[in-house]
Design an enzyme around this catalytic site. Structure first.
Site, PDB file in Angstrom:
ATOM      1  N   ALA A 111      43.098  38.877  36.464  1.00  0.00           N
ATOM      2  CA  ALA A 111      42.415  37.680  36.973  1.00  0.00           C
ATOM      3  C   ALA A 111      42.752  36.485  36.107  1.00  0.00           C
ATOM      4  O   ALA A 111      43.079  36.627  34.927  1.00  0.00           O
ATOM      5  CB  ALA A 111      40.900  37.887  36.983  1.00  0.00           C
ATOM      6  N   THR A 138      40.710  33.854  34.480  1.00  0.00           N
ATOM      7  CA  THR A 138      39.273  33.777  34.200  1.00  0.00           C
ATOM      8  C   THR A 138      38.840  32.476  33.525  1.00  0.00           C
ATOM      9  O   THR A 138      37.641  32.215  33.443  1.00  0.00           O
ATOM     10  CB  THR A 138      38.832  34.948  33.299  1.00  0.00           C
ATOM     11  OG1 THR A 138      39.580  34.895  32.078  1.00  0.00           O
ATOM     12  CG2 THR A 138      39.083  36.283  33.983  1.00  0.00           C
ATOM     13  N   THR A 148      32.485  39.082  39.085  1.00  0.00           N
ATOM     14  CA  THR A 148      31.808  38.242  38.106  1.00  0.00           C
ATOM     15  C   THR A 148      30.485  37.687  38.628  1.00  0.00           C
ATOM     16  O   THR A 148      30.284  37.582  39.850  1.00  0.00           O
ATOM     17  CB  THR A 148      32.733  37.056  37.725  1.00  0.00           C
ATOM     18  OG1 THR A 148      32.021  36.120  36.919  1.00  0.00           O
ATOM     19  CG2 THR A 148      33.212  36.318  38.977  1.00  0.00           C
ATOM     20  N   TYR A 150      36.756  29.185  40.100  1.00  0.00           N
ATOM     21  CA  TYR A 150      36.824  30.577  39.634  1.00  0.00           C
ATOM     22  C   TYR A 150      35.899  31.461  40.450  1.00  0.00           C
ATOM     23  O   TYR A 150      36.313  32.507  40.965  1.00  0.00           O
ATOM     24  CB  TYR A 150      36.452  30.642  38.149  1.00  0.00           C
ATOM     25  CG  TYR A 150      36.300  32.040  37.617  1.00  0.00           C
ATOM     26  CD1 TYR A 150      37.363  32.939  37.644  1.00  0.00           C
ATOM     27  CD2 TYR A 150      35.084  32.476  37.081  1.00  0.00           C
ATOM     28  CE1 TYR A 150      37.224  34.234  37.164  1.00  0.00           C
ATOM     29  CE2 TYR A 150      34.940  33.771  36.594  1.00  0.00           C
ATOM     30  CZ  TYR A 150      36.011  34.639  36.639  1.00  0.00           C
ATOM     31  OH  TYR A 150      35.865  35.930  36.167  1.00  0.00           O
ATOM     32  N   LYS A 201      37.054  34.436  43.097  1.00  0.00           N
ATOM     33  CA  LYS A 201      36.654  35.830  42.884  1.00  0.00           C
ATOM     34  C   LYS A 201      35.876  36.362  44.083  1.00  0.00           C
ATOM     35  O   LYS A 201      36.009  37.530  44.451  1.00  0.00           O
ATOM     36  CB  LYS A 201      35.822  35.949  41.603  1.00  0.00           C
ATOM     37  CG  LYS A 201      36.625  35.740  40.323  1.00  0.00           C
ATOM     38  CD  LYS A 201      37.705  36.785  40.116  1.00  0.00           C
ATOM     39  CE  LYS A 201      37.138  38.120  39.724  1.00  0.00           C
ATOM     40  NZ  LYS A 201      38.206  39.119  39.433  1.00  0.00           N
TER      41      LYS A 201
END
Length: 282
Positions: free
Chosen positions: A61, A63, A102, A126, A130
């Site tokens: 990922a 992040t 997340t 982000y 995700k």
């Protein structure tokens, strides 16, 4: 012997999985961006079809939340399309799929823990990328485990290691006292992943260590365990040294783990002590 494909193997969680798994039980294929581009559909399909893994664990990922805001296309390519490509392979080969997600899929504006049944409402690139990755996994695979966690630390760039580095170079640290979460060891995440992949308990899980603190309290505990003395000052996020903009209340309730009673995560302080003790040994 179970065949595991760990994608993003050199990151915090990928490294932790390799540390805690039993090599006599599992054959492991480790790849990272140097070996395989998960945004290249054909490359991913070829690797999967040739190696036929039983389980695909996607730890890859982008992040860095600030970087994602600056480079949204890259964030979506890796975090969303990468997950899509791996899910296509999982469906084609019949593999189980593990997707690491997340707390950023939530907005963090309330003051009670989020369960797996709460609606997502990400406020950052982000978080949105995700969530898109989660949706692709749900769309393309039936045998999946989506694990949302937060404040993860292990080998690499994370809050714990940044606090320790700063303590060696500064006299004072300004730490956010308005961000709340549950610090979670990458090794504890690795352990629950290795537990779940041997089951058929598919679905979305919140998997964080137990207990809640703010960043300031987290930093205090890190420095206490490290035996380091430095002045810490609690401040708001905008004035802090080590915190970028994240959901203010990032507390996840491990609701499904609790109601199906299959696995219990440890207390965050106990896990942090284990991590700090291992750092001292190294």
């Amino acid at each position: 012997m179970l065949k595991l494909w760990i994608v993003g193997a050199s990151g915090q969680i990928g490294s932790a999985i390799n540390e805690v798994l039993d090599p006599l039980e599992m054959e492991v294929f480790n790849t990272d961006k140097e070996e395989l581009d998960i945004t290249d559909t054909d490359e991913v399909l070829n690797f999967g079809v040739i190696n036929r893994p039983d389980v695909i664990i996607n730890c890859a990922a982008v992040t860095d939340t600030d970087f994602c805001e600056k480079e949204p296309e890259l964030a979506y390519r890796v975090n969303a399309l990468g997950a899509r490509n791996l899910s296509i392979v999982a469906r084609k080969t019949g593999a189980k799929m593990v997707q690491i997600s997340t707390d950023d899929v939530f907005d963090g504006i309330r003051h009670t823990p989020y369960t797996e049944f709460d609606d997502t409402n990400p406020k950052t690139v982000y978080g949105r990328s995700k969530r898109a990755g989660e949706n692709y996994v749900k769309e393309f695979t039936h045998k999946h485990f989506i694990l949302r966690s937060n404040w993860v630390y292990g080998n690499g760039n994370n809050f714990v290691n940044r606090v320790l580095h700063a303590a060696d170079t500064k006299d004072e640290l300004l730490i956010a006292s308005d961000q709340f979460g549950s610090p979670t060891s990458a090794k504890d995440l690795a352990r629950i992943i290795l537990y779940l992949i041997k089951t058929n308990e598919y679905g979305t899980y919140h998997a964080t260590c137990q207990g809640v603190c703010n960043r300031y309290e987290f930093a205090q505990e890190v420095l206490k365990l490290a035996g380091k003395r430095i002045t810490l000052r609690p401040v708001v996020t905008s004035e802090s040294d080590l915190s970028s903009a994240r959901p203010a209340y990032a507390v996840l309730d491990n609701f499904i783990l609790r109601i199906i009673n299959v696995y219990e995560m440890p207390d965050w302080r106990a896990s942090l002590k284990e991590y700090m003790d291992e750092r001292t040994e190294d």
